[in-house]
Structure formats: C-alpha cells, structure tokens
Scaffold this motif. Structure first.
Motif, PDB file in Angstrom:
ATOM      1  N   ARG A  78       0.852  -1.183   0.000  1.00 59.28           N
ATOM      2  CA  ARG A  78       0.000   0.000   0.000  1.00 59.28           C
ATOM      3  C   ARG A  78       0.895   1.242   0.000  1.00 59.28           C
ATOM      4  NH1 ARG A  78      -2.823  -3.264  -1.533  1.00 59.28           N
ATOM      5  NH2 ARG A  78      -4.823  -4.014  -0.698  1.00 59.28           N
ATOM      6  N   ALA A  79       0.300   2.410  -0.199  1.00 55.57           N
ATOM      7  CA  ALA A  79       1.089   3.637  -0.346  1.00 55.57           C
ATOM      8  C   ALA A  79       0.931   4.563   0.853  1.00 55.57           C
ATOM      9  CB  ALA A  79       0.685   4.373  -1.616  1.00 55.57           C
ATOM     10  N   CYS A  80       2.002   5.306   1.140  1.00 51.85           N
ATOM     11  CA  CYS A  80       1.966   6.387   2.124  1.00 51.85           C
ATOM     12  C   CYS A  80       2.772   7.549   1.551  1.00 51.85           C
ATOM     13  CB  CYS A  80       2.525   5.934   3.472  1.00 51.85           C
ATOM     14  SG  CYS A  80       4.266   5.435   3.440  1.00 51.85           S
ATOM     15  N   ILE A  81       2.724   8.693   2.223  1.00 49.17           N
ATOM     16  CA  ILE A  81       3.372   9.903   1.720  1.00 49.17           C
ATOM     17  C   ILE A  81       4.389  10.416   2.737  1.00 49.17           C
ATOM     18  CG2 ILE A  81       3.017  12.288   0.963  1.00 49.17           C
ATOM     19  CD1 ILE A  81       1.874  10.263  -0.949  1.00 49.17           C
ATOM     20  N   LEU A  82       5.599  10.713   2.276  1.00 55.09           N
ATOM     21  CA  LEU A  82       6.599  11.328   3.155  1.00 55.09           C
ATOM     22  C   LEU A  82       6.141  12.744   3.488  1.00 55.09           C
ATOM     23  CD1 LEU A  82       9.375  11.342   4.548  1.00 55.09           C
ATOM     24  CD2 LEU A  82      10.368  12.111   2.375  1.00 55.09           C
ATOM     25  N   SER A  83       5.920  13.013   4.786  1.00 59.97           N
ATOM     26  CA  SER A  83       5.356  14.312   5.172  1.00 59.97           C
ATOM     27  C   SER A  83       6.332  15.227   5.898  1.00 59.97           C
ATOM     28  CB  SER A  83       4.110  14.109   6.043  1.00 59.97           C
ATOM     29  OG  SER A  83       4.417  13.353   7.198  1.00 59.97           O
ATOM     30  N   SER A  84       7.387  14.670   6.523  1.00 61.59           N
ATOM     31  CA  SER A  84       8.342  15.558   7.193  1.00 61.59           C
ATOM     32  C   SER A  84       9.656  14.848   7.484  1.00 61.59           C
ATOM     33  CB  SER A  84       7.755  16.106   8.505  1.00 61.59           C
ATOM     34  OG  SER A  84       7.640  15.088   9.475  1.00 61.59           O
ATOM     35  N   LYS A  85      10.719  15.656   7.589  1.00 59.96           N
ATOM     36  CA  LYS A  85      12.042  15.202   8.006  1.00 59.96           C
ATOM     37  C   LYS A  85      12.492  16.121   9.135  1.00 59.96           C
ATOM     38  CE  LYS A  85      13.415  14.005   3.230  1.00 59.96           C
ATOM     39  NZ  LYS A  85      14.499  14.145   2.212  1.00 59.96           N
TER      40      LYS A  85
END
Length: 298
Positions: A78-85
């Motif tokens: 499934r997919a997820c989104i990189l939101s912060s570093k």
C-alpha cells in the motif's frame, strides 16, 4: 609586634574564610537536598500521571482507528506519503514521518514487528528497508521512523546494508510529498524458551535499537498487563547526544512505574567488543546469572 590594624585585618580575613567555608558547605547540603526533593517530585508526578491516565482510559472511550488492509503477493503493498524530516536534537538521528491514506488509518502491527518500506531512487532503482516504528502503533493517520545519518560505512554498521541504502534514498532523493510503499514486516520478538511465565526482562541495545525497546517497555510494565515484575535497560551509544533519541521517554516511564528498575546509559564505541563490562558495577548488577523466568532481549 603586630599593629592593631594588621590584627584587625587578620581577624576579618579568618572570619570571612569561616563564613565562606560554611556557606560552601551549606550550598552543598542545599544542592543535595534540592536534588533529593527533585527526585521525589518526579516520582510523585509520575505516579499521578499514571493514575490520571488510568482514570482517563475509563472515563473517555478511546478513538479506534481503521486498520489498513493489505493484499497478497505483488498486490500486498500500500502507499503512504513522506510528510516531514526532522533532526532529533543534537544527535545523528533523523525522524521521518509518513502520512497514511486515511486520517483514521492505523498500522496493524504487533509488538516487536517491523514495517517494510519501499521506493525508487532518482535512477529508478528499488530501495527497500525494514524499520521499527518510532511512533505509537495506535497512532492515527501517520507513523514515524528514526534512522541514523553519517558516513555510509557507519550507517551500514548500525542498521545493515539494505536499510542503509533505503535511508540514503530517504535523505538524498525523496522529497516531501513523495510516495513510499509499505507492508507489515518481520516479527522479531519471539520467546522460544521453556521457562514461563517471563518475570524479569533485561534489554540491551545501542543506537536506534532503543526504539523497539521503548515500545516493548511501555507494553509490559503497566500493572495487570503482563507477568513481568522487573525490567532493566542497558543502552550504549558512541556519542552522548544520541541518548536524546529516547531518554526522556524512558525517564518518564521510570518515574511512572516501579517495575522499570534500571536505565543504564554508557558512551562506548559499539564497533568494538564490549568485553570489559565487568569493570562497571552497574552493569554487573543488571547482567546477572540466568534464572527461570528471566528473558534477555538484544
């Protein structure tokens, strides 16, 4: 024969010296008392927070998330989104946070289970890694991992070649908003011993290896949750700044629960064999001979 002025000066000097010595002694006693009061305050605060959380759990119905579903074979991902570093304090670690498809989603991971992540680098090569969550497994809509940065050989030593390659892509190629594939990974916490129940646990870890330990400690030390009566932790880092990854969380648990007996932190080159542990009294106290019911997690 000393003049009256000289005698007066000597008396004044001795008097001032006595006051200074007495003041230093008083300051030392005061600081010791202040430290003791601070410890008792932290213990009392921890107990109050524990009781408050327990009452709150009864009074407020917890919000249950929707577990993400995964298919089989190639369609399982499934997919997820990189939101912060985000850098973790002054340590060499970075916290990466990812958003799930739905704000009500949670990851269906069990205690001690990794999460597999997969993406493409700028050259369209596949990068894949398996990581423990640095956020609560019940967190809604997002999750975080904590990984080291630095020289390639150092990162490889800390987390392995495959994970190191994935971290390289995270750091250099992926941008905020990019998509990453995810899938429940390996289950690494399995007790195969013959002595049940487990009553004492000793955790030994280094670097980001403390991340799954924190999750496990929070899961086993509350009263009535498990058979565990005593927990000790030995944590080794090459740099004292790296204890910022989880020391505050562990300290909070220490003050909340008497079962967490010892948190021993040592600065040592983890690439070398740690064979001189017998020189440290605290280590000798927590690394004891085996007895039925004792479990060591490394």
């Amino acid at each position: 024969i000393l003049s009256d002025a000289f005698k007066t000066a000597i008396i004044a000097f001795v008097f001032a010296l006595l006051i200074s010595l007495r003041s230093k002694a008083s300051i030392s006693v005061f600081m010791s008392l202040l430290s003791t009061l601070g410890t008792y305050y932290s213990l009392a605060k921890g107990r109050v927070i524990r009781v408050y959380n327990k009452i709150k759990s009864f009074a407020v119905k917890s919000t249950k998330g929707i577990p993400m579903t995964f298919g089989n074979g190639e369609d399982a991902w499934r997919a997820c989104i990189l939101s912060s570093k985000e850098s973790v304090g002054n340590s060499k670690y970075v916290r990466y946070t990812f958003g799930l498809p739905n704000k009500s989603n949670i990851l269906p991971l069990s205690l001690g289970q990794k999460l597999s992540l997969c993406c493409l680098d700028d050259d369209e090569n596949v990068a894949k890694g398996g990581f423990y969550l640095a956020s609560p497994r019940s967190a809604l809509g997002s999750f975080s991992i904590v990984v080291p940065r630095g020289a390639r050989e150092d990162v490889e030593f800390a987390i392995g070649t495959e994970n190191s390659n994935f971290v390289r892509v995270l750091e250099n190629d992926l941008k905020i908003g990019d998509e990453v594939a995810l899938l429940p990974g390996d289950q690494t916490l399995q007790y195969r011993g013959e002595f049940m129940p487990v009553t004492d646990i000793l955790y030994i870890g280094s670097g980001a290896g403390i991340v799954p330990i924190v999750d496990q400690v929070k899961s086993v030390i509350p009263s009535g949750i498990s058979s565990v009566k005593s927990v000790s932790i030995m944590w080794v880092n090459e740099d004292a700044n790296d204890f910022q990854v989880a020391f505050r969380e562990l300290k909070n648990e220490y003050y909340k629960y008497h079962k967490l007996r010892t948190i021993s932190c040592y600065v040592n080159n983890v690439k070398d064999k740690f064979t001189d542990y017998h020189k440290y009294d605290e280590i000798r106290e927590i690394i004891t001979d085996f007895s039925p019911g004792k479990m060591v997690v490394v």
